[in-house]
Design a protein around this motif. Structure first.
Motif, PDB file in Angstrom:
ATOM      1  N   VAL A 240       0.589  -1.472  -0.056  1.00  0.00           N
ATOM      2  CA  VAL A 240      -0.286   0.005   0.083  1.00  0.00           C
ATOM      3  C   VAL A 240       1.032   1.430  -0.222  1.00  0.00           C
ATOM      4  N   LEU A 241       0.199   1.981  -0.886  1.00  0.00           N
ATOM      5  CA  LEU A 241       0.934   3.602  -0.956  1.00  0.00           C
ATOM      6  C   LEU A 241      -0.010   4.531  -0.059  1.00  0.00           C
ATOM      7  N   ILE A 242       0.493   5.283   0.515  1.00  0.00           N
ATOM      8  CA  ILE A 242      -0.887   6.597   1.319  1.00  0.00           C
ATOM      9  C   ILE A 242       0.149   8.006   0.523  1.00  0.00           C
ATOM     10  N   ILE A 243      -0.568   8.904  -0.482  1.00  0.00           N
ATOM     11  CA  ILE A 243       0.398   9.698  -1.251  1.00  0.00           C
ATOM     12  C   ILE A 243      -0.681  10.839  -0.698  1.00  0.00           C
ATOM     13  N   ASN A 244      -0.197  11.826  -0.288  1.00  0.00           N
ATOM     14  CA  ASN A 244      -1.217  13.026   0.124  1.00  0.00           C
ATOM     15  C   ASN A 244      -0.090  14.498  -0.489  1.00  0.00           C
ATOM     16  N   GLY A 245      -0.613  15.573  -0.175  1.00  0.00           N
ATOM     17  CA  GLY A 245       0.213  16.762  -0.550  1.00  0.00           C
ATOM     18  C   GLY A 245       0.534  18.133  -0.131  1.00  0.00           C
ATOM     19  N   SER A 246       1.388  18.653  -0.030  1.00  0.00           N
ATOM     20  CA  SER A 246       1.245  19.977   1.824  1.00  0.00           C
ATOM     21  C   SER A 246       0.416  20.745   1.538  1.00  0.00           C
ATOM     22  N   LYS A 247      -0.145  20.986   0.264  1.00  0.00           N
ATOM     23  CA  LYS A 247      -0.897  22.115   0.334  1.00  0.00           C
ATOM     24  C   LYS A 247      -2.050  22.032  -0.099  1.00  0.00           C
ATOM     25  N   ASP A 248      -2.256  20.581   0.403  1.00  0.00           N
ATOM     26  CA  ASP A 248      -3.817  20.144  -0.624  1.00  0.00           C
ATOM     27  C   ASP A 248      -4.423  20.578   0.871  1.00  0.00           C
ATOM     28  N   ILE A 270       4.487  12.523   1.949  1.00  0.00           N
ATOM     29  CA  ILE A 270       3.943  13.512   1.584  1.00  0.00           C
ATOM     30  C   ILE A 270       4.987  14.279   0.946  1.00  0.00           C
ATOM     31  N   ILE A 271       4.330  14.968  -0.283  1.00  0.00           N
ATOM     32  CA  ILE A 271       4.546  15.463  -1.698  1.00  0.00           C
ATOM     33  C   ILE A 271       4.758  16.960  -1.395  1.00  0.00           C
ATOM     34  N   GLU A 272       5.752  17.278  -1.217  1.00  0.00           N
ATOM     35  CA  GLU A 272       5.915  19.289  -1.223  1.00  0.00           C
ATOM     36  C   GLU A 272       5.263  19.693  -1.957  1.00  0.00           C
ATOM     37  N   ASN A 273       4.599  21.055  -1.829  1.00  0.00           N
ATOM     38  CA  ASN A 273       3.697  21.818  -2.965  1.00  0.00           C
ATOM     39  C   ASN A 273       2.776  21.478  -3.542  1.00  0.00           C
ATOM     40  N   MET A 274       2.329  20.109  -3.146  1.00  0.00           N
ATOM     41  CA  MET A 274       1.145  19.386  -4.472  1.00  0.00           C
ATOM     42  C   MET A 274       0.017  19.480  -3.469  1.00  0.00           C
ATOM     43  N   ASN A 275      -0.981  20.122  -4.270  1.00  0.00           N
ATOM     44  CA  ASN A 275      -2.743  20.220  -3.690  1.00  0.00           C
ATOM     45  C   ASN A 275      -3.435  18.740  -4.500  1.00  0.00           C
ATOM     46  N   HIS A 276      -4.020  19.026  -4.163  1.00  0.00           N
ATOM     47  CA  HIS A 276      -5.498  18.091  -4.242  1.00  0.00           C
ATOM     48  C   HIS A 276      -5.403  17.463  -5.436  1.00  0.00           C
ATOM     49  N   LEU A 277      -4.643  17.832  -6.606  1.00  0.00           N
ATOM     50  CA  LEU A 277      -5.383  17.624  -8.125  1.00  0.00           C
ATOM     51  C   LEU A 277      -4.088  17.741  -8.843  1.00  0.00           C
ATOM     52  N   PHE A 278      -3.082  17.440  -7.723  1.00  0.00           N
ATOM     53  CA  PHE A 278      -1.727  16.614  -8.011  1.00  0.00           C
ATOM     54  C   PHE A 278      -0.255  18.061  -8.619  1.00  0.00           C
ATOM     55  N   LYS A 279      -0.970  19.517  -8.381  1.00  0.00           N
ATOM     56  CA  LYS A 279      -0.646  20.408  -9.249  1.00  0.00           C
ATOM     57  C   LYS A 279       0.317  21.234  -7.883  1.00  0.00           C
ATOM     58  N   GLU A 280       1.645  21.791  -8.769  1.00  0.00           N
ATOM     59  CA  GLU A 280       2.008  22.519  -7.692  1.00  0.00           C
ATOM     60  C   GLU A 280       2.055  23.460  -7.230  1.00  0.00           C
ATOM     61  N   ILE A 281       1.608  24.046  -6.212  1.00  0.00           N
ATOM     62  CA  ILE A 281       1.428  25.288  -5.712  1.00  0.00           C
ATOM     63  C   ILE A 281       2.266  25.925  -4.480  1.00  0.00           C
ATOM     64  N   LYS A 282       2.972  26.738  -5.319  1.00  0.00           N
ATOM     65  CA  LYS A 282       4.631  27.610  -4.784  1.00  0.00           C
ATOM     66  C   LYS A 282       3.342  28.714  -4.182  1.00  0.00           C
ATOM     67  N   GLY A 283       2.136  29.194  -4.523  1.00  0.00           N
ATOM     68  CA  GLY A 283       2.197  30.935  -3.606  1.00  0.00           C
ATOM     69  C   GLY A 283       0.711  30.649  -2.519  1.00  0.00           C
TER      70      GLY A 283
END
Length: 315
Positions: A240-248, A270-283
């Motif tokens: 099992v792999l559990i993935i979440n983003g820090s900007k979700d 936990i992927i840094e700067n990733m949001n709920h839609l797997f996109k990179e959010i820096k702002g």
């Protein structure tokens, strides 16, 4: 001179265009279930051996195979599927079954429950297992699809991936969301959810909660609320792999950690700067919200890398 410059520019971009050529085929594939026909897209890598298959289950609402609905076009699931296919992993993504009905099928739409989604996912898994074409089958469920996928995967697949999946029951999540958006409705929300959790329909409630608790939705909530993600993930005896983003902004990192605690041998990322839609959010929040309606913004490469590594390591 102008002629020579044009030739130079063409010579520079031609190799780039050639390198972007697809290394997979794409075809629409419909799979009949007991309730409705599931419509989706299968991507098959162009290599002469069996490949793994990742079945992508979309999130809540009338979401299509690409991760879109009428209000939000972002292509999140589409980009994940294509990213994996480029790495020689076949993918199948499909429309939520509600999209197979017309507005005239209101009675059928209202009859859909959370269990309907689970049964449909199991049928899709069984279809691909019966083909014998894949070296292993992994389910990846996004958001609501995480819980659907983890239940459907029990004794059925070679691996499971939770993508921004809740680690708490839906009533806990809803109370938390209401408390943030309309604190004065929290007690009423708790009262209604308590009755639904006991399997009882609620006739009267604050009209301001109509969109959440309207009569046609209550049976669906009753069927959903009985499943605890922490209990369901324990039942998995597969990697099992559990993935979440820090900007979700929809599912907290805490939820991913709760799933990981329940399934201690799982892998947590936990992927840094990733949001709920797997996109990179820096702002800020505005950038995050704008990504929900930006179909051209790619998903993060790090997400694809982590999924590919997990899939390839499954024996």
């Amino acid at each position: 001179m102008k002629y020579k410059i044009n030739i130079l520019i063409f010579s520079l971009i031609s190799p780039f265009l050639f390198s972007q050529e697809k290394n997979y085929t794409e075809k629409d594939l419909s799979i009949p279930t007991n309730s409705v026909t599931i419509n989706g897209t299968l991507l098959i890598p162009l290599i002469n051996k069996k490949t793994p298959l990742v079945i992508l289950i979309p999130g809540s609402g009338p979401t299509d195979r690409n991760g879109n609905n009428v209000q939000m076009i972002n292509n999140s699931i589409k980009y994940v599927a294509e990213g994996l296919a480029k790495k020689n992993i076949a993918t199948y993504r499909f429309d939520k079954s509600v999209l197979s009905y017309t507005q005239n099928n209101k009675e059928k739409i209202d009859s859909i429950t959370f269990d309907t989604f689970i049964k449909e996912a199991k049928t899709v898994i069984k279809y691909f297992k019966n083909t014998g074409k894949y070296s292993k089958i992994i389910v990846a469920g996004h958001s609501q699809g995480s819980l659907v996928g983890m239940i459907a995967s029990q004794n059925n697949t070679d691996g499971f991936i939770s993508l921004a999946g809740a680690g708490r029951t839906i009533d806990e999540v809803l109370v938390e969301q209401i408390e943030k958006q309309a604190p004065f409705l929290k007690d009423e929300t708790i009262r209604v959810l308590a009755k639904l959790k006991n399997g009882n329909l609620v006739e009267e409630f604050n009209p301001m909660l109509q969109s959440l608790f309207r009569k046609s939705v209550q049976p669906f909530l009753i069927s959903w609320i009985k499943y605890n993600p922490q209990e369901e993930i324990k039942k998995l005896i597969i990697p099992v792999l559990i993935i979440n983003g820090s900007k979700d902004i929809q599912v907290k990192i805490m939820d991913a950690k709760l799933l990981h605690q329940a399934k201690k041998d799982s892998q947590l990322e936990i992927i840094e700067n990733m949001n709920h839609l797997f996109k990179e959010i820096k702002g800020d929040l505005n950038e995050n919200m704008n990504s929900y309606t930006n179909p051209n913004l790619p998903v993060m490469r790090n997400l694809i890398t982590k999924i590919v590594t997990f899939v390839n390591e499954i024996e």
